[in-house]
Design an enzyme around this catalytic site. Sequence first.
Site, PDB file in Angstrom:
ATOM      1  N   SER A   1     -40.560  34.447  21.311  1.00 26.35           N
ATOM      2  CA  SER A   1     -41.533  34.482  22.411  1.00 26.35           C
ATOM      3  C   SER A   1     -42.423  33.258  22.343  1.00 26.35           C
ATOM      4  O   SER A   1     -42.629  32.678  21.268  1.00 26.35           O
ATOM      5  CB  SER A   1     -42.408  35.721  22.279  1.00 26.35           C
ATOM      6  N   ASP A   2     -42.971  32.865  23.488  1.00 28.31           N
ATOM      7  CA  ASP A   2     -44.089  31.933  23.431  1.00 28.31           C
ATOM      8  C   ASP A   2     -45.269  32.725  22.854  1.00 28.31           C
ATOM      9  O   ASP A   2     -45.272  33.959  22.831  1.00 28.31           O
ATOM     10  CB  ASP A   2     -44.408  31.346  24.808  1.00 28.31           C
ATOM     11  N   TRP A   3     -46.270  31.983  22.395  1.00 28.01           N
ATOM     12  CA  TRP A   3     -47.391  32.603  21.677  1.00 28.01           C
ATOM     13  C   TRP A   3     -48.224  33.472  22.632  1.00 28.01           C
ATOM     14  O   TRP A   3     -48.852  32.963  23.551  1.00 28.01           O
ATOM     15  CB  TRP A   3     -48.243  31.514  21.043  1.00 28.01           C
ATOM     16  N   GLY A   4     -48.157  34.772  22.444  1.00 32.14           N
ATOM     17  CA  GLY A   4     -48.914  35.664  23.326  1.00 32.14           C
ATOM     18  C   GLY A   4     -48.169  36.044  24.593  1.00 32.14           C
ATOM     19  O   GLY A   4     -48.767  36.559  25.533  1.00 32.14           O
ATOM     20  N   ALA A   5     -46.851  35.821  24.630  1.00 30.90           N
ATOM     21  CA  ALA A   5     -46.093  36.072  25.873  1.00 30.90           C
ATOM     22  C   ALA A   5     -45.374  37.418  25.866  1.00 30.90           C
ATOM     23  O   ALA A   5     -44.563  37.676  26.751  1.00 30.90           O
ATOM     24  CB  ALA A   5     -45.090  34.949  26.105  1.00 30.90           C
TER      25      ALA A   5
END
Length: 744
Positions: free
Chosen positions: A288-292
């Site tokens: 995942s992207d960070w916080g996605a």
Amino acid sequence: MSKAIALAASISMLLSMPAQAAEPSAAPDRPWLDPTLSPDVRAHAAVAAMTLDEKLRLIFGYSDQAYTDLAKVPDDIVPPDLKTYVVTRQVKGSAGFVPGVPRLGIPDQTQTDASLGVRNSFIPSTALPSSLATAASFDPEVPRAGGAMIGAEARATGHNTMLSGGVNLAREPRNGRNFEYTGEDPLLAGTMAGALIDGIQSNHIISTVKHYAVNDQETLRTSLDVTISAEAMRQSDLLAFEFAIEQGKPGSVMCSYNLINGRWGCENDYLLNKVLKHDWGYKGFVMSDWGAVHSTVDAVNDGLDQFTGFCCVTDKAWFGPPAMKAALQSGAIPEKRLNDMVERILWAMFAKGPVDLPVKVAPIDYAANAAVSEKAAEESLVLLKNEGDLLPLRGVESIAVIGGHADRGVLAGAGSSDVTPVGGAVMIDNHTYLPSPPLDALRRELPKTRISFDAGADPAAAAALAAQSDVAILFLYQHLSEGSDHALELTGNQDALVAAVAKANPRTIVVAETGGAIYMPWIDQVPAILEAFYPGIRGGPAIARILTGKVNPSGHLPISFPASADQLARPDIAGLGEPDGTPAEVLYDEGAALGYKWYDVKGFRPLFAFGQGLSYTSFALSSLTAQPDGKAIRVSFSIRNTGKSAGKGVAQVYVAPADWKKAGWEAPKRLGAFAKAELKPGHSKTIEVTVDPRLLATYEAAGNNWHIRKGEYDLRLGEASDELTQSVRVMLPDTTWSASVAGD
Ligand code: BGC
């Protein structure tokens, strides 16, 4: 102690333990450590040997903030011994960390941003030119060499995973991250990002292509829902990913923050399960992207393999042990799927090198690496205008260098690709400049010339200096940053400055340090323009060597420069001005017709067209032939240096159906192939290239097919998308084939 060794010593202090203490040793009962077995077999065997808790370690990663914040996270999410493990083993200041399984010889994943170099405020690194700049080289060997260099620095600073290979198309010219990406054309962008990834992974580490997908604006990136048809995606944004993945073979793919057709990028069955894993047969893992991440069950079942960047007590532990165990217990997540997630992560670690060749902190030859970055800049800067052959500078007695903080450094972009440069960042107005001032470099190149500097704060004063000098070189800047989009108008007094200086001295050369396109209302007032993008740690010398003719410019634009706002596909950026997190929508109804394709469809004349770029010499293209070869087309032609100096020519082959609407295309022409050739004056070369069948076809969602419609297609050759001088026609039969590697 040498500088390199001193740095290595200080970096190793950031790692309380060696990054990879696990000692892989193959034994009959540990077949996954046997490098003679295939990564598939090894990954399968390792999963079979793992406990549930060990599996759950690999799918849940921590951000650099964990270093300070993890202690506050409840112990049932991250048990105390794991907290200690994470904070003692992660590389301080790096983007992320995923704990390994020492019992089984599986190393930690130590993750660093990004495509321009190792980004860590504690670790000085070599910054490449922006990815958009290296795409302008039109030579995949440039990003490949750059990738090999930054990947080596990642390895030598204890990282086995690089979050590099940004390939989102420049669909929105105002996107604040366009400088991290590789332009507007799927073939060029995919080839350049693929080559960067290939270079990085030549260091036996994992690289990550990102941000999958259609994450083409930064405004409201975490709440924006992008509406786009499957056909348009497969022919544009996704095709760029497809090329990058085929050519670069990244161990992982990072899914994006936005929603696509109502589904989050990181829980998107269509993008992750259907297109990536099924149709493209992708074997690596999706991080995942960070916080996605927005859920446990949906994200897992819709294709996300690893939650990456968990930071702190306020963050939702969607893939933490309590949530995963509950979902497994209820049967909402089948055990088979958990095993698949872990197997994919392990596959990448076996296939790309981190297990067999654990990373180790080592000295870095920064001087050699800076030379790689300088070469990349020299191949990439684009000479856009050169009336009266004002450049290269010859016999000039005095120069006024004006503006752009050219006495301090060259501009860099901001966000997760903001490398802390060797030599220290020069911070001006909160923007990072790399310590490579063009002013000093020009003085070194032209020791006999009187070179004065004016900061450009007062246009009248700058104009007065310009009036007293043979030539004025005016530096302009456009600062871009992750997290926000940017106007194409220059900030502050820069437009007025150009007008004043150009009026005072008609021999004014503009050097533009920009993240992407800008408007140039003063275009007719200046005879010469060099587009320098963000030119990297040796930007100063690269600019100076091009201006003085030591290096013949050979970059060509990987994006179109719009002439004015009324040429943009959307007058306003969706959601601009709304607070972060506000739900917003954008409809990409231009479909796959973005960049030069959009200009062609609309009949607009851009300020500078895709593929434009001048040289101090000239080239002639001839002998164009084209031959259908299976579903592809083989093209050959000759390129000759017809000028007086050695140089590199960029030949671009576009495909244009005789009737593009009948062919079902989104636009009259597409880039089909390109090549760069180095030639001495009078010399010529024959070049052969192949046009990929997907660039001749349309995607049909109903049958999941590529389809070339029967008809006549022109192969058009030139040095820019709007300067095509040769053409040859071929007849193609009707051809349909599956868009899935499985053939179904
Ligand atoms: C960016 C990614 C980056 C990650 C880790 C995110 O905000 O979108 O490109 O890799 O942070 O720093």
